[in-house]
Design a protein around this motif. Sequence first.
Motif, PDB file in Angstrom:
ATOM      1  N   ALA A  14      45.295  55.051  17.871  1.00  0.00           N
ATOM      2  CA  ALA A  14      46.425  54.167  18.165  1.00  0.00           C
ATOM      3  C   ALA A  14      47.629  54.531  17.307  1.00  0.00           C
ATOM      4  O   ALA A  14      48.765  54.574  17.802  1.00  0.00           O
ATOM      5  CB  ALA A  14      46.023  52.709  17.928  1.00  0.00           C
ATOM      6  N   GLN A  41      37.610  52.764  22.137  1.00  0.00           N
ATOM      7  CA  GLN A  41      38.626  52.361  23.116  1.00  0.00           C
ATOM      8  C   GLN A  41      39.096  50.935  22.844  1.00  0.00           C
ATOM      9  O   GLN A  41      40.300  50.643  22.851  1.00  0.00           O
ATOM     10  CB  GLN A  41      38.058  52.429  24.535  1.00  0.00           C
ATOM     11  CG  GLN A  41      37.787  53.812  25.080  1.00  0.00           C
ATOM     12  CD  GLN A  41      37.149  53.741  26.463  1.00  0.00           C
ATOM     13  OE1 GLN A  41      36.777  52.669  26.941  1.00  0.00           O
ATOM     14  NE2 GLN A  41      37.011  54.894  27.112  1.00  0.00           N
ATOM     15  N   PHE A  45      42.888  49.602  21.728  1.00  0.00           N
ATOM     16  CA  PHE A  45      43.671  48.579  22.423  1.00  0.00           C
ATOM     17  C   PHE A  45      43.987  47.409  21.491  1.00  0.00           C
ATOM     18  O   PHE A  45      45.092  46.853  21.535  1.00  0.00           O
ATOM     19  CB  PHE A  45      42.925  48.108  23.676  1.00  0.00           C
ATOM     20  CG  PHE A  45      43.386  48.799  24.925  1.00  0.00           C
ATOM     21  CD1 PHE A  45      43.849  48.080  26.010  1.00  0.00           C
ATOM     22  CD2 PHE A  45      43.376  50.177  25.014  1.00  0.00           C
ATOM     23  CE1 PHE A  45      44.293  48.722  27.166  1.00  0.00           C
ATOM     24  CE2 PHE A  45      43.801  50.838  26.154  1.00  0.00           C
ATOM     25  CZ  PHE A  45      44.274  50.102  27.231  1.00  0.00           C
ATOM     26  N   GLU A  46      43.042  47.051  20.627  1.00  0.00           N
ATOM     27  CA  GLU A  46      43.304  45.971  19.669  1.00  0.00           C
ATOM     28  C   GLU A  46      44.429  46.372  18.721  1.00  0.00           C
ATOM     29  O   GLU A  46      45.319  45.570  18.416  1.00  0.00           O
ATOM     30  CB  GLU A  46      42.037  45.655  18.879  1.00  0.00           C
ATOM     31  CG  GLU A  46      42.219  44.524  17.886  1.00  0.00           C
ATOM     32  CD  GLU A  46      40.960  44.197  17.114  1.00  0.00           C
ATOM     33  OE1 GLU A  46      40.980  43.223  16.341  1.00  0.00           O
ATOM     34  OE2 GLU A  46      39.954  44.925  17.262  1.00  0.00           O
ATOM     35  N   GLU A  51      46.074  44.268  26.274  1.00  0.00           N
ATOM     36  CA  GLU A  51      44.850  43.997  27.010  1.00  0.00           C
ATOM     37  C   GLU A  51      44.699  44.993  28.155  1.00  0.00           C
ATOM     38  O   GLU A  51      45.685  45.573  28.620  1.00  0.00           O
ATOM     39  CB  GLU A  51      44.862  42.568  27.565  1.00  0.00           C
ATOM     40  CG  GLU A  51      44.913  41.492  26.487  1.00  0.00           C
ATOM     41  CD  GLU A  51      44.884  40.097  27.082  1.00  0.00           C
ATOM     42  OE1 GLU A  51      44.961  39.972  28.325  1.00  0.00           O
ATOM     43  OE2 GLU A  51      44.781  39.136  26.295  1.00  0.00           O
ATOM     44  N   ALA A  52      43.489  45.170  28.605  1.00  0.00           N
ATOM     45  CA  ALA A  52      43.224  46.096  29.706  1.00  0.00           C
ATOM     46  C   ALA A  52      43.786  45.521  31.006  1.00  0.00           C
ATOM     47  O   ALA A  52      43.433  44.413  31.402  1.00  0.00           O
ATOM     48  CB  ALA A  52      41.729  46.349  29.847  1.00  0.00           C
ATOM     49  N   HIS A  70      47.059  52.702  29.528  1.00  0.00           N
ATOM     50  CA  HIS A  70      48.218  52.052  28.919  1.00  0.00           C
ATOM     51  C   HIS A  70      49.269  53.104  28.606  1.00  0.00           C
ATOM     52  O   HIS A  70      48.933  54.180  28.121  1.00  0.00           O
ATOM     53  CB  HIS A  70      47.814  51.317  27.638  1.00  0.00           C
ATOM     54  CG  HIS A  70      48.981  50.666  26.951  1.00  0.00           C
ATOM     55  ND1 HIS A  70      49.546  49.494  27.408  1.00  0.00           N
ATOM     56  CD2 HIS A  70      49.712  51.051  25.863  1.00  0.00           C
ATOM     57  CE1 HIS A  70      50.555  49.172  26.616  1.00  0.00           C
ATOM     58  NE2 HIS A  70      50.682  50.093  25.675  1.00  0.00           N
ATOM     59  N   LEU A 148      40.821  57.528  25.722  1.00  0.00           N
ATOM     60  CA  LEU A 148      41.164  57.023  27.061  1.00  0.00           C
ATOM     61  C   LEU A 148      41.168  58.129  28.101  1.00  0.00           C
ATOM     62  O   LEU A 148      41.916  58.082  29.078  1.00  0.00           O
ATOM     63  CB  LEU A 148      42.527  56.308  27.053  1.00  0.00           C
ATOM     64  CG  LEU A 148      42.774  55.307  25.911  1.00  0.00           C
ATOM     65  CD1 LEU A 148      44.111  54.590  26.113  1.00  0.00           C
ATOM     66  CD2 LEU A 148      41.641  54.309  25.791  1.00  0.00           C
ATOM     67  N   LEU A 208      35.879  45.824  26.911  1.00  0.00           N
ATOM     68  CA  LEU A 208      37.157  45.160  27.172  1.00  0.00           C
ATOM     69  C   LEU A 208      37.084  44.190  28.352  1.00  0.00           C
ATOM     70  O   LEU A 208      38.101  43.837  28.933  1.00  0.00           O
ATOM     71  CB  LEU A 208      38.251  46.207  27.410  1.00  0.00           C
ATOM     72  CG  LEU A 208      38.683  46.973  26.152  1.00  0.00           C
ATOM     73  CD1 LEU A 208      39.477  48.220  26.525  1.00  0.00           C
ATOM     74  CD2 LEU A 208      39.508  46.078  25.234  1.00  0.00           C
TER      75      LEU A 208
END
Length: 248
Positions: A14, A41, A45-46, A51-52, A70, A148, A208
């Motif tokens: 990230a 993954q 995202f966190e 959010e997915a 994303h 991802l 997720l």
Amino acid sequence: MTGSTPQALGRALADARAARKRLSAASLEAPTGTADAAAAQAALFEALGVEAQGWKVGIRPDGAMAAPMHPIHEGEDAVFPYRENIILEIEIGVRLGSDLPARGEGAPAYGHAEIEAAVETGFLGLEVVDSTLEEGNKAPFPLFLADLMGNGGYVVGPTLERDAALAPEGEIVLLLDGEEIFRGPAVHPNADPIAPILGYANGQFDRLGGLKAGQIVTTGALCIAPLPGPGLLEARMNGKVLKARFAA
């Protein structure tokens, strides 16, 4: 070596995405399998605070795989930063009209008709493949899955008639600032766009929340082409046009 746990790996990926940096696979500790990759993954995202909203799915020799995507853009205002080694994939995507929760052991598997019934609409989509890994898909697969599966964003394009979405055919033309950079037939890698969704619905492993109503699912590339530079991209297929801008 960075990423000694799936959570640390997700945060490192990230951070690299936010800084627009690519990392070598050798500098990261690869997950040991799909469970750890899915945990990475989720941590990614966190760390991004998102959010997915959609998934890319595909079929490999060892089963169906999926990764959240994303950012996801809808309409003609999509803008991505340009950098070298971005790959364009024009794809068939669908929007789910109902949840497809993972089914427990002993429960009947999803059938093709159930997945097809869960599809609300189909559309022409653009996946921007922009891996955080210097090696891209040549990195160890669990690490690529944690990243991802190379997704750097997605554009939801014009709606397709149901038959056109479920049995795509025709010619794809890509233009960059009006200059043709690709022309070729639309060929789905699995022939049937439902097949990879079906495969993953029956083998979900993400952290997720799984496949949810309202989310989009992209099902595989109809064509693959490198992006030669910044500019306005237009993808044309059977009278449908999708646009995205890549800013220098």
